[in-house]
Write an enzyme that holds these catalytic residues in place. Structure first.
Site, mmCIF file in Angstrom:
data_model
loop_
_atom_site.group_PDB
_atom_site.id
_atom_site.type_symbol
_atom_site.label_atom_id
_atom_site.label_comp_id
_atom_site.label_asym_id
_atom_site.label_seq_id
_atom_site.Cartn_x
_atom_site.Cartn_y
_atom_site.Cartn_z
ATOM 1 N N CYS B 139 0.811 -1.220 0.000
ATOM 2 C CA CYS B 139 0.000 0.000 0.000
ATOM 3 C C CYS B 139 0.845 1.272 0.000
ATOM 4 O O CYS B 139 0.307 2.364 -0.136
ATOM 5 C CB CYS B 139 -0.936 -0.006 1.197
ATOM 6 S SG CYS B 139 -1.847 -1.555 1.327
ATOM 7 N N HIS B 269 -2.907 8.056 5.533
ATOM 8 C CA HIS B 269 -3.293 6.762 4.949
ATOM 9 C C HIS B 269 -4.749 6.482 5.343
ATOM 10 O O HIS B 269 -5.560 6.146 4.499
ATOM 11 C CB HIS B 269 -2.346 5.693 5.471
ATOM 12 C CG HIS B 269 -2.382 4.404 4.713
ATOM 13 N ND1 HIS B 269 -2.425 4.347 3.345
ATOM 14 C CD2 HIS B 269 -2.371 3.106 5.144
ATOM 15 C CE1 HIS B 269 -2.445 3.071 2.959
ATOM 16 N NE2 HIS B 269 -2.416 2.306 4.024
ATOM 17 N N HIS B 303 -9.795 2.006 -0.358
ATOM 18 C CA HIS B 303 -8.343 1.868 -0.300
ATOM 19 C C HIS B 303 -7.870 1.306 -1.641
ATOM 20 O O HIS B 303 -8.172 0.171 -1.991
ATOM 21 C CB HIS B 303 -7.965 0.931 0.847
ATOM 22 C CG HIS B 303 -6.488 0.822 1.086
ATOM 23 N ND1 HIS B 303 -5.546 1.382 0.258
ATOM 24 C CD2 HIS B 303 -5.781 0.214 2.082
ATOM 25 C CE1 HIS B 303 -4.335 1.129 0.724
ATOM 26 N NE2 HIS B 303 -4.446 0.418 1.842
#
Lengths: 275, 375
Positions: B139, B269, B303
């Protein structure tokens, strides 16, 4: 003398060697990609006996062509068979899982980078490590290339390239670079450069690299050929001065220059040879 | 060996585009400001459950190469006019899995969308003829690819570097995060007290970086300059973040030059998982007694994994232009009263810099500090 300095290097080819006790438990569920990564890193890092570096000043750069391929196929198999996916398996299918394991096992806090490329992943790792050391962001870097394959890849390769009878062996190389020459033999990385161009997909399986010289010499036809050649040059022989390795392939050209101070007598008499 | 840094090779951003569940960059930005949520219920074929997903409005089966190529072609379409600029430059691709489901249907065929093919595929679509590199850092891939591009320009390796982050929804990834019990059955709620996990999204994002000298010589509009960056490892656990935020705290220290560079806002994030969001707040509150304004786009877009860092940096550019952070969709306050999270309203930047940071599997953390060009 200019750095960075190659203070250790190691390679592991074929099956994963017996791991030292401290690695066995944390790696017991690791796939071959993770275990080879840790084995090569361990074999390089145990050679570094002088000058500790804080973990925050050490970084990890892992290059790979194919990553944890079999783990990815195992996840797909579970989906095809309509079975639950194992959380561990899924985690290990992520390309930087091995870098994550290695950073934890060896206390590397300065960043763990994974590069995926068909072309020169090891050189990408070297170039990035070189920059981090040159700019003072890091004092030490562990650079790896790790390749493991899968039966499906071998089958595909045989179908595409009928003369490709030998399966590529799983393999890992690991180098440790440092800003300072802390070894009795000062061996430095003078230059890493490479060009990459778009190439037909089949070049990934029909790999052909030519080592510059008169005449040009073909390297072994697998993705670890150049990293192994460089590791051999850096680690197994005693020589002095500059050595330039230039390789051309359908997907680009790579050049690496190493420089070595004269080999100390202690190393010359310990079985290392001049080429 | 690397050439010395100078003002002339300061990395700057000259173009940006995204394709998200809310549309292109203009639509995404306006949607975020309006509090829109792009997450929609999706019946996961392998899981017997429905999860919210931030899907692209496009074509192609989830997880397929066709869908991956659609995302890449659409996001790069506005760059056609810049072909002469980006063609000879370098290309960095950030992805985690590519078209992971490509191998699921029966029948042998040439693979074309696997992660290890992403670089060549993207170079072909964009017409990039320079070096191609794929960054695979889960990620944090997108942010690390941006850092790589900035470093290449800084050290004089290239004058132009195009960064593309792309990840599409797939059965592979849905099943993986479901087995980790990381998915919220409802749209995710970043930093909320009742958050239950993340929502997945898919997107493609693109930033073009050049040296300041190159931008000036070619009259390219400078959207931001790269003012700092950091990358660090937790070295704690393969999936869980460090509870002490060891890696992210180091990223904040590095990106701000030991706190000497002011941060006007944070594009965090902010996944909506209990551990990630708590870890980030530990880092922010540890770095600053009074942190700068914070927001997350995950409640609106999902995400987007390897693409997250690129699309979030593109959104950070809009924050720099407008002077504020958009709302954090899904956040209803509660657990972190000392942190100025944007919630349902926009928050003004405290100075014209925005930090975009991501953390991922393997304990990798990365952050890039973008500054308004006149600063």
């Amino acid at each position: 003398m200019t750095g960075p300095f190659i203070i250790a290097c190691a390679s592991v080819t074929g099956t994963v060697p017996e791991l030292p006790e401290y690695l066995r438990k944390p790696l017991r569920r690791g796939d071959q990609f993770i275990q080879l990564t840790a084995a090569a890193a361990h074999q390089a890092l145990v050679q570094v006996v002088a000058v500790e570096r804080p973990g925050e000043r050490c970084g990890l750069f892992l290059g790979t062509c194919f990553g944890p391929m079999q783990s990815n196929f195992n996840v797909l198999d579970a989906l095809i068979d309509q079975e639950p996916v194992s959380p561990t398996l899924f985690s290990h299918s992520v390309f930087n899982a091995a870098a994550g394991y290695a950073s934890r096992l060896f206390g590397i806090f300065g960043g763990a980078w994974t590069f995926t490329s068909f072309t020169w992943p090891f050189l990408q790792g070297l170039a990035n490590a070189d920059f981090m050391l040159a700019t003072g962001r890091l004092d030490r870097a562990l650079i790896l290339q790790v390749e493991t394959y899968a039966p499906l890849l071998h089958d595909t390769r045989r179908r595409m390239i009928p003369q490709a009878v030998e399966e590529w062996p799983p393999c890992a190389v690991a180098w440790v670079l440092d800003r300072e020459a802390i070894n009795p033999r000062a061996l430095s990385l003078r230059e890493v450069s490479f060009s990459e161009g778009a190439a037909p997909p089949e070049t990934a399986l029909d790999r052909e690299e030519l080592l510059a010289g008169d005449p040009e010499a073909p390297l072994d036809l697998h993705p670890m050929a150049l990293p192994l050649l460089l590791t051999d040059l850096a680690g197994k022989t005693c020589w002095e001065g500059e050595k330039q390795i230039t390789v051309t392939a359908r997907f680009g050209k790579a050049s690496v220059c190493l420089w070595s101070a004269p080999c100390p007598p202690s190393l010359s008499s310990s079985g290392r040879t001049s080429p | 060996m690397p050439s010395p840094a100078s003002a002339a090779n300061t990395p700057v951003v000259v173009a940006a585009e995204v394709l998200t569940a809310l549309g292109r960059l203009d639509d995404t930005w306006q949607g975020l400001l309006a509090g829109k949520c792009g997450l929609r219920p999706f019946a996961a074929p392998d899981l017997g459950s429905t999860y919210p997903l931030g899907l692209l409005k496009g074509s192609g089966e989830i997880g397929s190469p066709a869908r991956l190529e659609f995302a890449l072609r659409e996001v790069s379409r506005p760059l056609a006019a810049m072909a002469g600029i980006i063609g000879p430059g370098e290309l960095l691709v950030a992805t985690t899995k590519g078209a992971a489901d490509e191998l699921l249907p029966p029948g042998a065929k040439p693979w074309r969308g696997q992660a290890w093919q992403a670089g060549t595929l993207t170079a072909g679509i964009l017409g990039c003829r320079g070096a191609v590199q794929t960054v695979s850092a889960a990620c944090a891939s997108g942010t690390l690819a941006l850092i790589q591009a900035a470093l290449k320009i800084r050290r004089g390796d290239c004058e132009v570097a195009t960064v593309i982050g792309v990840d599409i929804a797939s059965r592979f990834v849905l099943a993986g995060f479901a087995c980790l019990q990381a998915l919220d059955p409802e749209p995710c709620r970043p930093f909320a007290a009742d958050r239950q996990g993340l929502s997945l999204g898919e997107s493609a994002g693109l930033l073009v970086l050049t040296s300041a000298a190159f931008a000036a010589a070619h009259s390219l509009p400078v959207l931001a300059r790269v003012a700092g960056w950091g990358a660090a490892s937790d070295a704690t656990h393969i999936t869980a973040p460090s509870r002490e935020a060891r890696g992210l705290r180091e990223v904040l220290r590095l990106a701000t030059g030991n706190g000497t560079v002011a941060v006007g806002g944070i594009n965090a994030h902010g996944t909506g998982t209990r551990y990630n969001d708590a870890m980030e707040m530990t880092a922010f509150l540890g770095q600053w007694p009074k942190p700068p304004p914070i927001h997350s786009v995950k409640g609106a877009l999902g995400h987007c994994l390897g693409a997250a860092g690129v699309i979030e940096a593109a959104i950070a550019l809009r924050s720099l232009q407008s002077g504020h952070l958009p709302p954090t969709i899904g956040h209803a306050g509660g657990e972190f009263p000392d942190a100025p999270i944007s919630g349902t309203a926009v928050l003004p930047l405290t100075c014209p810099t925005v930090l975009s940071c991501n953390s991922g599997f393997g304990g990798i953390n990365a952050g890039i500090l973008l500054a308004a060009p006149d600063r």
